[in-house]
Design an enzyme around this catalytic site. Structure first.
Site, short mmCIF file in Angstrom:
data_model
loop_
_atom_site.label_atom_id
_atom_site.label_comp_id
_atom_site.label_asym_id
_atom_site.label_seq_id
_atom_site.Cartn_x
_atom_site.Cartn_y
_atom_site.Cartn_z
N ASP A 82 0.82 -1.21 0.00
CA ASP A 82 0.00 0.00 0.00
C ASP A 82 0.85 1.26 0.00
O ASP A 82 1.92 1.31 0.62
CB ASP A 82 -0.92 -0.02 1.23
CG ASP A 82 -2.11 0.90 1.08
OD1 ASP A 82 -2.67 0.97 -0.03
OD2 ASP A 82 -2.48 1.55 2.06
N HIS A 204 -9.93 5.28 1.35
CA HIS A 204 -8.81 5.37 2.29
C HIS A 204 -9.24 6.17 3.52
O HIS A 204 -10.23 6.89 3.50
CB HIS A 204 -7.61 6.04 1.63
CG HIS A 204 -6.89 5.16 0.66
ND1 HIS A 204 -5.53 5.17 0.52
CD2 HIS A 204 -7.35 4.25 -0.24
CE1 HIS A 204 -5.16 4.30 -0.41
NE2 HIS A 204 -6.26 3.73 -0.89
N THR A 229 -5.48 3.04 11.34
CA THR A 229 -5.38 3.69 12.65
C THR A 229 -6.29 3.04 13.68
O THR A 229 -5.92 2.90 14.85
CB THR A 229 -5.69 5.19 12.53
OG1 THR A 229 -4.77 5.79 11.61
CG2 THR A 229 -5.57 5.89 13.87
#
Length: 278
Positions: A82, A204, A229
């Protein structure tokens, strides 16, 4: 079992549902993703970003571990690189066992971004790899994670036609590294992008999006949902709690076991939300 990203994304797009993609930084991330996928019965994509590669110094060890976990699992899992910005890492995609790569030249001016994505796609397709790129424009030049930026459907269609990429990350209201799930998505724009593009859409910065909004994003046209996250928050909380209770703990297994369990639960919750089973 090790699957390809092309299969997982293609099947989700055809079914009008979504597939969750999770960042892997530590071995515990990969183990948690596999355990969650086995529990939910839903596929998942394990992602290694260029930032994670910089942290470890090389892509090979972490990729080998993630691939081994996928191969040993009863769940369908794929391995993806990524936010790759360097050609050297792009060119290691196949050798490290990944079936897909997101080549990120979105920081470049539009023409250079297009040329770089086209070259990356040509290289990857010659090796049977699935390629994702990124485009964000409305509200000012920036990536799909820059606050205020939005992707224009017409420009996105031109970009996909010019580059030949297999999936496109678009800017619709999410941002990277959000610690609270407060982002508001432009669902109407997602639907317009879905109608304008012949390739699956990628969201994203999904850690900052509430679960119901994730499901709504999929219903309006998103397919691949990237989450990072949120897993790190889940991982860190139990570690802090253990060390606060017992500052003398030095065995990492004492605090990583609960942390891995928390990540497993977070992954499963996200999978259910994205698939509509939540």
């Amino acid at each position: 079992m090790l699957s390809t990203t092309a299969d997982l994304v293609g099947e989700a797009a055809a079914a009008g549902t979504g597939v969750a993609a999770f960042n892997v930084i530590l071995l515990e991330h990969a183990e948690a993703i596999a355990r969650a996928a086995e529990t939910t019965g839903l596929p998942a994509i394990m992602q290694i970003s260029q930032n994670a590669v910089r942290f470890h110094g090389d892509v090979a060890p972490l990729a080998a571990a993630a691939r081994a976990i996928a191969e040993a699992s009863g769940a369908r899992l794929s391995l993806h690189l990524d936010h790759v910005e360097e050609e050297a890492l792009l060119h290691r995609t196949a050798e490290c066992g990944a079936s897909s790569v997101m080549f990120d030249a979105s920081k470049l001016p539009d023409e250079e971004n297009t040329a770089a994505a086209r070259a990356a796609a040509a290289w990857a397709h010659a090796r049977g790899l699935f390629v994702e790129a990124e485009l964000g424009e409305i509200g000012g030049k920036g990536s799909a994670h820059t606050p205020g930026v939005r992707t224009d459907p017409g420009q996105a269609a031109e970009f996909v036609a010019a580059t030949g990429v297999d999936a496109l990350a678009v800017a619709v209201g999410s941002s990277h590294a959000m610690r609270e799930r407060t982002a508001a998505l432009d669902l109407a724009l997602i639907a317009r992008l879905r109608d304008a593009l012949p390739v699956p859409l990628v969201l994203h910065g999904s850690s900052g999006i509430p679960a119901p909004a994730l499901r709504a994003a999929v219903e309006h046209g998103m397919t691949k949902i990237n989450i990072g996250t949120l897993l790190n928050i889940a991982l860190t909380g139990p570690i802090r709690a253990v060390l606060a209770r017992d500052p003398d703990v030095v065995d990492p297994r004492r605090y990583l076991a609960g942390a891995r369990d928390a990540v497993t639960e977070a992954v499963a919750d996200c999978q259910r939300a994205v698939s509509g089973r939540g």
